[in-house]
Structures are given as structure tokens and as C-alpha cells.
Scaffold this motif. Structure first.
Motif, mmCIF file in Angstrom:
data_model
loop_
_atom_site.group_PDB
_atom_site.id
_atom_site.type_symbol
_atom_site.label_atom_id
_atom_site.label_comp_id
_atom_site.label_asym_id
_atom_site.label_seq_id
_atom_site.Cartn_x
_atom_site.Cartn_y
_atom_site.Cartn_z
ATOM 1 N N GLU A 159 0.861 -1.188 0.000
ATOM 2 C CA GLU A 159 0.000 0.000 0.000
ATOM 3 C C GLU A 159 0.894 1.233 0.000
ATOM 4 O O GLU A 159 2.101 1.121 0.223
ATOM 5 N N PRO A 160 0.339 2.400 -0.292
ATOM 6 C CA PRO A 160 1.169 3.610 -0.305
ATOM 7 C C PRO A 160 1.886 3.811 1.026
ATOM 8 O O PRO A 160 1.299 3.651 2.095
ATOM 9 N N ALA A 161 3.162 4.154 0.941
ATOM 10 C CA ALA A 161 3.960 4.386 2.148
ATOM 11 C C ALA A 161 3.661 5.761 2.722
ATOM 12 O O ALA A 161 3.225 6.669 2.013
ATOM 13 N N PRO A 162 3.895 5.954 4.021
ATOM 14 C CA PRO A 162 3.672 7.275 4.620
ATOM 15 C C PRO A 162 4.568 8.334 3.979
ATOM 16 O O PRO A 162 5.642 8.027 3.460
ATOM 17 N N GLY A 163 4.114 9.572 4.030
ATOM 18 C CA GLY A 163 4.933 10.675 3.546
ATOM 19 C C GLY A 163 4.691 11.018 2.096
ATOM 20 O O GLY A 163 3.858 10.403 1.419
ATOM 21 N N PRO A 164 5.431 11.996 1.578
ATOM 22 C CA PRO A 164 5.171 12.549 0.246
ATOM 23 C C PRO A 164 6.001 11.939 -0.878
ATOM 24 O O PRO A 164 5.983 12.463 -1.990
ATOM 25 N N LEU A 165 6.731 10.854 -0.640
ATOM 26 C CA LEU A 165 7.724 10.387 -1.610
ATOM 27 C C LEU A 165 7.180 9.378 -2.615
ATOM 28 O O LEU A 165 7.893 8.927 -3.493
ATOM 29 N N GLU A 166 5.949 8.993 -2.477
ATOM 30 C CA GLU A 166 5.258 8.127 -3.443
ATOM 31 C C GLU A 166 5.935 6.765 -3.601
ATOM 32 O O GLU A 166 6.065 6.240 -4.701
ATOM 33 N N LEU A 167 6.352 6.206 -2.479
ATOM 34 C CA LEU A 167 6.829 4.830 -2.457
ATOM 35 C C LEU A 167 5.692 3.908 -2.038
ATOM 36 O O LEU A 167 4.642 4.364 -1.607
ATOM 37 N N ARG A 168 5.920 2.609 -2.168
ATOM 38 C CA ARG A 168 4.954 1.634 -1.680
ATOM 39 C C ARG A 168 5.609 0.742 -0.642
ATOM 40 O O ARG A 168 6.817 0.453 -0.714
ATOM 41 N N LEU A 169 4.823 0.322 0.312
ATOM 42 C CA LEU A 169 5.302 -0.582 1.348
ATOM 43 C C LEU A 169 5.357 -2.010 0.821
ATOM 44 O O LEU A 169 4.523 -2.415 0.004
ATOM 45 N N PRO A 170 6.319 -2.801 1.288
ATOM 46 C CA PRO A 170 6.284 -4.234 0.977
ATOM 47 C C PRO A 170 4.996 -4.847 1.512
ATOM 48 O O PRO A 170 4.434 -4.362 2.497
ATOM 49 N N PRO A 171 4.508 -5.906 0.881
ATOM 50 C CA PRO A 171 3.273 -6.539 1.376
ATOM 51 C C PRO A 171 3.431 -7.006 2.811
ATOM 52 O O PRO A 171 4.500 -7.486 3.201
ATOM 53 N N PRO A 172 2.386 -6.897 3.631
ATOM 54 C CA PRO A 172 2.478 -7.368 5.015
ATOM 55 C C PRO A 172 2.603 -8.890 5.067
ATOM 56 O O PRO A 172 1.891 -9.607 4.354
ATOM 57 N N PRO A 173 3.510 -9.416 5.889
ATOM 58 C CA PRO A 173 3.686 -10.868 5.974
ATOM 59 C C PRO A 173 2.400 -11.613 6.317
ATOM 60 O O PRO A 173 2.148 -12.701 5.788
ATOM 61 N N GLY A 174 1.585 -11.028 7.195
ATOM 62 C CA GLY A 174 0.342 -11.697 7.568
ATOM 63 C C GLY A 174 -0.566 -11.948 6.380
ATOM 64 O O GLY A 174 -1.255 -12.974 6.317
ATOM 65 N N LEU A 175 -0.568 -11.012 5.439
ATOM 66 C CA LEU A 175 -1.374 -11.184 4.235
ATOM 67 C C LEU A 175 -0.785 -12.255 3.329
ATOM 68 O O LEU A 175 -1.493 -13.147 2.852
ATOM 69 N N LEU A 176 0.522 -12.194 3.079
ATOM 70 C CA LEU A 176 1.156 -13.172 2.191
ATOM 71 C C LEU A 176 1.012 -14.588 2.736
ATOM 72 O O LEU A 176 0.874 -15.541 1.969
ATOM 73 N N ALA A 177 1.034 -14.728 4.052
ATOM 74 C CA ALA A 177 0.913 -16.054 4.661
ATOM 75 C C ALA A 177 -0.442 -16.683 4.396
ATOM 76 O O ALA A 177 -0.566 -17.916 4.373
ATOM 77 N N THR A 178 -1.456 -15.860 4.192
ATOM 78 C CA THR A 178 -2.816 -16.386 4.032
ATOM 79 C C THR A 178 -3.248 -16.533 2.579
ATOM 80 O O THR A 178 -4.301 -17.110 2.309
ATOM 81 N N LEU A 179 -2.449 -16.021 1.643
ATOM 82 C CA LEU A 179 -2.815 -16.162 0.234
ATOM 83 C C LEU A 179 -2.689 -17.620 -0.193
ATOM 84 O O LEU A 179 -1.742 -18.307 0.199
ATOM 85 N N PRO A 180 -3.596 -18.129 -1.001
ATOM 86 C CA PRO A 180 -3.405 -19.472 -1.557
ATOM 87 C C PRO A 180 -2.245 -19.465 -2.554
ATOM 88 O O PRO A 180 -1.929 -18.421 -3.139
ATOM 89 N N TYR A 181 -1.614 -20.605 -2.736
ATOM 90 C CA TYR A 181 -0.426 -20.642 -3.596
ATOM 91 C C TYR A 181 -0.735 -20.170 -5.015
ATOM 92 O O TYR A 181 0.084 -19.529 -5.659
ATOM 93 N N HIS A 182 -1.957 -20.465 -5.493
ATOM 94 C CA HIS A 182 -2.269 -20.100 -6.881
ATOM 95 C C HIS A 182 -2.439 -18.592 -7.056
ATOM 96 O O HIS A 182 -2.428 -18.099 -8.188
ATOM 97 N N ALA A 183 -2.572 -17.852 -5.950
ATOM 98 C CA ALA A 183 -2.651 -16.392 -6.069
ATOM 99 C C ALA A 183 -1.326 -15.796 -6.544
ATOM 100 O O ALA A 183 -1.289 -14.655 -7.020
ATOM 101 N N PHE A 184 -0.235 -16.552 -6.431
ATOM 102 C CA PHE A 184 1.075 -16.085 -6.881
ATOM 103 C C PHE A 184 1.304 -16.366 -8.363
ATOM 104 O O PHE A 184 2.271 -15.860 -8.937
ATOM 105 N N HIS A 185 0.452 -17.163 -8.970
ATOM 106 C CA HIS A 185 0.674 -17.539 -10.363
ATOM 107 C C HIS A 185 0.667 -16.332 -11.297
ATOM 108 O O HIS A 185 1.420 -16.285 -12.264
ATOM 109 N N ARG A 186 -0.159 -15.333 -11.002
ATOM 110 C CA ARG A 186 -0.226 -14.185 -11.902
ATOM 111 C C ARG A 186 1.036 -13.341 -11.852
ATOM 112 O O ARG A 186 1.243 -12.480 -12.703
ATOM 113 N N PHE A 187 1.891 -13.602 -10.866
ATOM 114 C CA PHE A 187 3.177 -12.918 -10.793
ATOM 115 C C PHE A 187 4.291 -13.763 -11.416
ATOM 116 O O PHE A 187 5.462 -13.385 -11.350
#
Length: 299
Positions: free
Chosen positions: A145-173
Motif C-alpha cells: 500500500e502507499p507508504a507514509p509521507g510525500p515520496l510516493e513509495l509503496r510498502l512491501p506486502p504485510p507478511p500476515g497477508l502473504l501467509a494467508t494467500l493461496p499458492y495459486h494467487a502467486f501464479h499471476r506474478f
């Protein structure tokens, strides 16, 4: 308003060389690097944060935004390798001495962000850098998601979210089940991985290697970026042995055994020498066709 901190440096500091292990391809939306300016988005135990770093010798000026701003500022000297004294490294070999002279602004820093290092390292297992960087970039845009501040960076995905994704959700990457499952497993143990940043080097490495799907290559990549281990030699890499053999011995071919042999005089600082070799940018003559990108259907 950002929080600010000013640090004094006692020598050159090249942010691009020092923070290079934290950037995963030129299009990485979590970080931007230049020799005297850098910005980085990260997650901390206190919350998300964005850092902006500017080198103005003899000082480094740092600004930070977000709930984790104070946490990052307290540890930014470690991130920048200000505990590391490049002048204490005195190579006897003329080639390494020249590499060191040309890249005196390289310091061995530590991010302390183990999970943020291990996810892209897993993506880089047994695929081309182009494939891995593309997968990481897409993963960040999809689940960060957008990182705090004005620099228009993005945060790495939260580990808790990645842990719950099914394996096939990574196929599109472009990520097959083996790497997807390793990422999901690593993120499910994120709290244990983060504890490794405070352990002695050998114990921290053992904790990484205890995770199924994480071998010596991945553990060394993480140790270099997250722990700031100056001796974390990456073995099993497709290109590094040839690069080290060419630079240090003028040999266009080389394997892991030859690389380790050439680095033996620098035990304790072997990763630093490899970083200097990579910073030089010289490549051995090409004798092999470039590895092609693959469809995950073939993996």
C-alpha cells in the motif's frame, strides 16, 4: 511533519553501493537509490515508515514519516553501516586493494528487516533476475500500500497477508507453487524470523536454514541484507563464481569451489570483497547463452 535526525560521518558514504542489497531491480517501488540520496519504505514493529536520506559531508540528514519513523531513526546508523569502518579493511592483494580504493563509500549496513529480505530472495531462487524483479514489483503493487509521507513509495506486502494467500494467487506474478509455498511458510513464521536479527550470526543462519525451502543461497542473501554479515558468501549463484574468478584471477570460468578458494585470504570479510567485485561492474567474456525466462507451467 517528518521526524528528523542528523548524523556525523567520518568518511565517504555511497548510498547506492551501501543500500544496494535492499533494492530488487530498477523498478522496485519500495526504494530509490542514488550515491548521495536515497529513500526507502519499510514495516517496523512500531508500524510503517518512510525514510529519506541525504549525504552532505560530513553529515547525513535523515527524515522519516509514519508510525515507525522514530523506530527507524533510532536504527538508521546500522542501516547505513556507520558502525562499519571501511578503512579497517586493508587487503594485501593489489586487485582487491584497488577495488576497495575505488569504492570506499561502500559500507556494510544492516536493515534488520528479515522478512522483507527473505521474500524477494525466495523469488530469486533458480530464475533470472529479470523474472524475480518483475514478480516482486508486481507483488508489491498488488498487495502493498502507499507508504507514509510525500515520496510516493509503496510498502512491501504485510507478511500476515502473504501467509494467508493461496499458492495459486502467486501464479499471476509468474511464481510457481514451490516458491509460493516457501514465501507463505516464511511469512507465517515472520515473528521468529525477525528475532533472528538479534542473534549471533551462526545462530541466525541456522534459524533461516531450518525453514523448508530456504537453503544456503537464500540464507546468505538475507544475512548480507538484514544482518549486515560481512562474511556471508553467496554460493550456488549462476554468475558470482565466474565474476569473482575473472576479477580476482583473470580466469573466465569459475565455480563455487574456486570462488571460495580465491576469497579464503579474506575470511571474515568475504562478502565485502564480493560486493566490491560486483561494484566494479566488469564482466567475464560470455561463453554461455543467456538463460531464458520460463513460464511457470514448465516449472
Amino acid at each position: 511533519m517528518p521526524l528528523r535526525r542528523t548524523l556525523t560521518i567520518d568518511g565517504p558514504l555511497d548510498l547506492r553501493l551501501t543500500l544496494r542489497p535492499l533494492r530488487h531491480g530498477g523498478g522496485d517501488p519500495t526504494v530509490r537509490l542514488a550515491p548521495r540520496a536515497a529513500c526507502r519504505a519499510t514495516r517496523t514493529p512500531a508500524g510503517s515508515a518512510t525514510l529519506s536520506i541525504a549525504v552532505r559531508p560530513p553529515e547525513v540528514e535523515v527524515e522519516a514519516w509514519g508510525p515507525g519513523a522514530s523506530w527507524c531513526l533510532d536504527r538508521v546508523d546500522g542501516l547505513l553501516g556507520l558502525h562499519d569502518d571501511p578503512d579497517a579493511f586493508r587487503p594485501a592483494d593489489a586487485v582487491v586493494r584497488d577495488l576497495h580504493r575505488r569504492a570506499r563509500g561502500l559500507r556494510i549496513g544492516r536493515s534488520g528487516a528479515v522478512t522483507e529480505s527473505i521474500v524477494p530472495a525466495i523469488l530469486e531462487q533458480k530464475v533470472t533476475s529479470e523474472e524475480a524483479h518483475r514478480a516482486y514489483r508486481m507483488l508489491v503493487w498488488a498487495h502493498g500500500e502507499p507508504a507514509p509521507g510525500p515520496l510516493e513509495l509503496r510498502l512491501p506486502p504485510p507478511p500476515g497477508l502473504l501467509a494467508t494467500l493461496p499458492y495459486h494467487a502467486f501464479h499471476r506474478f509468474g511464481v510457481e507453487r514451490r516458491r509460493a509455498d516457501t514465501i507463505r511458510r516464511a511469512c507465517s513464521y515472520a515473528h521468529r524470523l525477525e528475532e533472528a536479527a538479534g542473534l549471533p550470526a551462526n545462530e541466525a543462519r541456522r534459524r533461516l536454514l531450518a525453514l523448508p525451502g530456504v537453503g544456503p543461497w537464500t540464507a546468505a542473501v538475507v544475512a548480507g541484507a538484514a544482518f549486515g554479515d560481512p562474511d556471508a558468501v553467496i554460493v550456488g549463484d549462476l554468475h558470482l563464481p565466474r565474476l569473482v574468478s575473472w576479477t580476482l584471477a583473470g580466469e573466465p570460468e569459475g565455480d563455487d569451489a574456486r570462488m571460495i578458494e580465491l576469497l579464503e585470504p579474506y575470511a571474515g570479510q568475504r562478502a565485502r570483497v564480493v560486493r566490491l567485485v560486483v561494484a566494479r561492474g566488469s564482466r567475464p567474456p560470455a561463453h554461455h547463452p543467456r538463460r531464458r525466462m520460463r513460464s511457470i507451467a514448465a516449472i
